[in-house]
Design a protein around this motif. Structure first.
Motif, PDB file in Angstrom:
ATOM      1  N   UNK A  66      39.617  51.995  30.211  1.00 34.51           N
ATOM      2  CA  UNK A  66      41.452  51.745  29.888  1.00 34.51           C
ATOM      3  C   UNK A  66      41.753  50.740  28.909  1.00 34.51           C
ATOM      4  N   UNK A  67      42.675  50.715  28.366  1.00 38.38           N
ATOM      5  CA  UNK A  67      43.605  49.925  28.509  1.00 38.38           C
ATOM      6  C   UNK A  67      44.910  48.774  29.014  1.00 38.38           C
ATOM      7  N   UNK A  68      43.485  47.697  30.122  1.00 35.47           N
ATOM      8  CA  UNK A  68      45.004  47.658  30.972  1.00 35.47           C
ATOM      9  C   UNK A  68      46.411  47.089  30.362  1.00 35.47           C
ATOM     10  N   UNK A  69      46.136  46.924  29.446  1.00 36.70           N
ATOM     11  CA  UNK A  69      47.610  46.105  28.727  1.00 36.70           C
ATOM     12  C   UNK A  69      48.812  47.631  29.143  1.00 36.70           C
ATOM     13  N   UNK A  70      48.458  48.365  29.221  1.00 43.34           N
ATOM     14  CA  UNK A  70      49.680  49.285  29.216  1.00 43.34           C
ATOM     15  C   UNK A  70      50.456  50.183  30.215  1.00 43.34           C
ATOM     16  N   UNK A  71      49.477  48.902  31.691  1.00 44.35           N
ATOM     17  CA  UNK A  71      49.728  49.813  32.739  1.00 44.35           C
ATOM     18  C   UNK A  71      51.019  48.449  33.578  1.00 44.35           C
ATOM     19  N   UNK A  72      51.723  48.544  34.425  1.00 42.82           N
ATOM     20  CA  UNK A  72      52.437  47.970  35.854  1.00 42.82           C
ATOM     21  C   UNK A  72      50.832  48.175  35.885  1.00 42.82           C
ATOM     22  N   UNK A  73      50.477  48.114  37.592  1.00 41.39           N
ATOM     23  CA  UNK A  73      49.694  48.323  37.864  1.00 41.39           C
ATOM     24  C   UNK A  73      48.191  49.112  38.298  1.00 41.39           C
ATOM     25  N   UNK A  74      46.951  48.243  37.564  1.00 41.59           N
ATOM     26  CA  UNK A  74      45.700  48.783  38.389  1.00 41.59           C
ATOM     27  C   UNK A  74      45.092  48.614  39.401  1.00 41.59           C
ATOM     28  N   UNK A  75      45.365  49.597  40.333  1.00 36.47           N
ATOM     29  CA  UNK A  75      45.336  49.627  41.884  1.00 36.47           C
ATOM     30  C   UNK A  75      43.935  50.105  41.925  1.00 36.47           C
ATOM     31  N   UNK A  76      43.180  49.861  43.185  1.00 33.08           N
ATOM     32  CA  UNK A  76      41.598  49.903  43.718  1.00 33.08           C
ATOM     33  C   UNK A  76      41.263  49.503  44.581  1.00 33.08           C
ATOM     34  N   UNK A  77      40.175  50.588  45.757  1.00 27.49           N
ATOM     35  CA  UNK A  77      40.382  50.187  46.811  1.00 27.49           C
ATOM     36  C   UNK A  77      39.321  50.391  47.456  1.00 27.49           C
ATOM     37  N   UNK A  78      38.960  48.689  47.781  1.00 31.48           N
ATOM     38  CA  UNK A  78      37.392  48.525  47.893  1.00 31.48           C
ATOM     39  C   UNK A  78      36.504  48.671  49.022  1.00 31.48           C
ATOM     40  N   UNK A  79      35.837  49.224  49.555  1.00 33.02           N
ATOM     41  CA  UNK A  79      34.774  49.215  51.337  1.00 33.02           C
ATOM     42  C   UNK A  79      33.773  48.737  50.632  1.00 33.02           C
ATOM     43  N   UNK A  80      33.709  47.355  51.908  1.00 34.48           N
ATOM     44  CA  UNK A  80      32.676  46.786  52.347  1.00 34.48           C
ATOM     45  C   UNK A  80      31.988  46.605  53.729  1.00 34.48           C
ATOM     46  N   UNK A  81      31.039  47.278  53.852  1.00 34.46           N
ATOM     47  CA  UNK A  81      31.121  46.830  54.335  1.00 34.46           C
ATOM     48  C   UNK A  81      31.787  48.042  56.280  1.00 34.46           C
ATOM     49  N   UNK A  82      31.778  48.817  55.431  1.00 33.69           N
ATOM     50  CA  UNK A  82      32.618  50.213  56.801  1.00 33.69           C
ATOM     51  C   UNK A  82      34.222  49.752  56.532  1.00 33.69           C
ATOM     52  N   UNK A  83      34.507  48.835  55.381  1.00 34.82           N
ATOM     53  CA  UNK A  83      36.004  47.775  56.186  1.00 34.82           C
ATOM     54  C   UNK A  83      36.450  47.979  54.442  1.00 34.82           C
ATOM     55  N   UNK A  84      37.825  48.610  54.582  1.00 31.57           N
ATOM     56  CA  UNK A  84      38.751  49.064  53.099  1.00 31.57           C
ATOM     57  C   UNK A  84      40.056  47.943  52.642  1.00 31.57           C
ATOM     58  N   UNK A  85      39.706  47.218  51.854  1.00 27.24           N
ATOM     59  CA  UNK A  85      40.907  45.971  50.811  1.00 27.24           C
ATOM     60  C   UNK A  85      41.098  46.699  49.782  1.00 27.24           C
ATOM     61  N   UNK A  86      42.286  46.379  49.372  1.00 22.60           N
ATOM     62  CA  UNK A  86      43.394  46.006  47.986  1.00 22.60           C
ATOM     63  C   UNK A  86      42.817  45.269  47.028  1.00 22.60           C
ATOM     64  N   UNK A  87      43.111  46.297  46.055  1.00 24.35           N
ATOM     65  CA  UNK A  87      43.195  45.388  45.003  1.00 24.35           C
ATOM     66  C   UNK A  87      44.198  45.397  43.691  1.00 24.35           C
ATOM     67  N   UNK A  88      44.897  44.602  43.460  1.00 28.05           N
ATOM     68  CA  UNK A  88      45.819  44.929  42.249  1.00 28.05           C
ATOM     69  C   UNK A  88      46.100  44.387  41.349  1.00 28.05           C
ATOM     70  N   UNK A  89      46.116  44.976  40.219  1.00 30.59           N
ATOM     71  CA  UNK A  89      45.697  44.372  39.045  1.00 30.59           C
ATOM     72  C   UNK A  89      47.546  44.466  38.407  1.00 30.59           C
ATOM     73  N   UNK A  90      48.291  43.113  37.981  1.00 30.82           N
ATOM     74  CA  UNK A  90      49.241  43.373  37.154  1.00 30.82           C
ATOM     75  C   UNK A  90      49.992  42.795  36.057  1.00 30.82           C
TER      76      UNK A  90
END
Length: 211
Positions: A66-90
């Motif tokens: 992807x070209x990150x520059x064209x997006x307002x938000x890049x959203x990702x959900x991570x699973x680590x040891x059966x635990x969900x966490x949120x990562x957002x790039x703006x």
């Protein structure tokens, strides 16, 4: 176009005290939340599949182009040891957010900073001076509701709202129910699909499915 098949067994895991599965996470925030944002806004959002985002978190190669520059938000959900966490790039605000339902530790924020820096550099941006922080939010009160929390966090961020919502057991169960109802209301016609494997093979009895 992203296509996500979710079976009833997956949706049933939105029930209280159950761990929400990746299929539901992907279908809800990739298909519903991001699609709604892109439909209602001139800006664009991009959602990273949970499997790909977890690979990025683990410093593995990813196939995302992807070209990150064209997006307002890049959203990702991570699973680590059966635990969900949120990562957002703006990209437009030159910052990144890390939100953990159990609360953010400095080491995890630093890890988020490192892996998102690498991700962005490989896609033509230099985020060395970009902030990586978090937002105030209610904390997870049990051992199984992290999936419901991260989906609510993503919904609030994409909607431009503070991460402020009631987190009593009954309130979180309501969030779980809203996720399930939204997925059921936005499902495609699955009449001709095998209930076991999801394939469309012309067999309407689904007795001798070969998987």
């Amino acid at each position: 176009m992203y296509v996500q098949i979710v079976f009833f067994a997956d949706i049933s895991n939105t029930a209280p005290q159950r761990q929400i599965e990746s299929e539901v996470i992907n279908a809800y925030y990739l298909t519903l939340l991001v699609r709604k944002f892109n439909k209602e806004n001139a800006d664009r959002a991009f959602a990273v599949d949970t499997f790909e985002m977890t690979s990025i978190w683990e410093r593995k190669k990813t196939k995302i182009k992807i070209d990150p520059g064209i997006y307002k938000y890049i959203v990702g959900v991570v699973n680590e040891s059966q635990h969900w966490m949120l990562v957002v790039i703006i990209p437009g605000e030159r910052r990144r957010l890390f939100v953990d339902p159990l609360g953010e530790r400095k080491g995890k924020i630093k890890h988020c900073q490192d892996i998102t820096r690498s991700f962005m550099r490989h896609r033509g941006l230099n985020p060395s001076r970009w902030a990586c922080d978090t937002l105030p939010h209610p904390l997870q009160q049990d051992a199984t509701s992290c999936g419901a929390y991260v989906l609510k966090f993503a919904e609030c961020i994409l909607g431009g709202f503070p991460l402020a919502f009631a987190n009593s057991a009954s309130s979180v169960n309501t969030i779980r129910q809203q996720i399930a109802v939204s997925l059921l209301e936005n499902t495609d016609d699955l009449t001709d699909l095998c209930h076991l494997c999801g394939e469309q093979d012309g067999d309407t009895h689904w007795i001798d499915c070969d998987i």
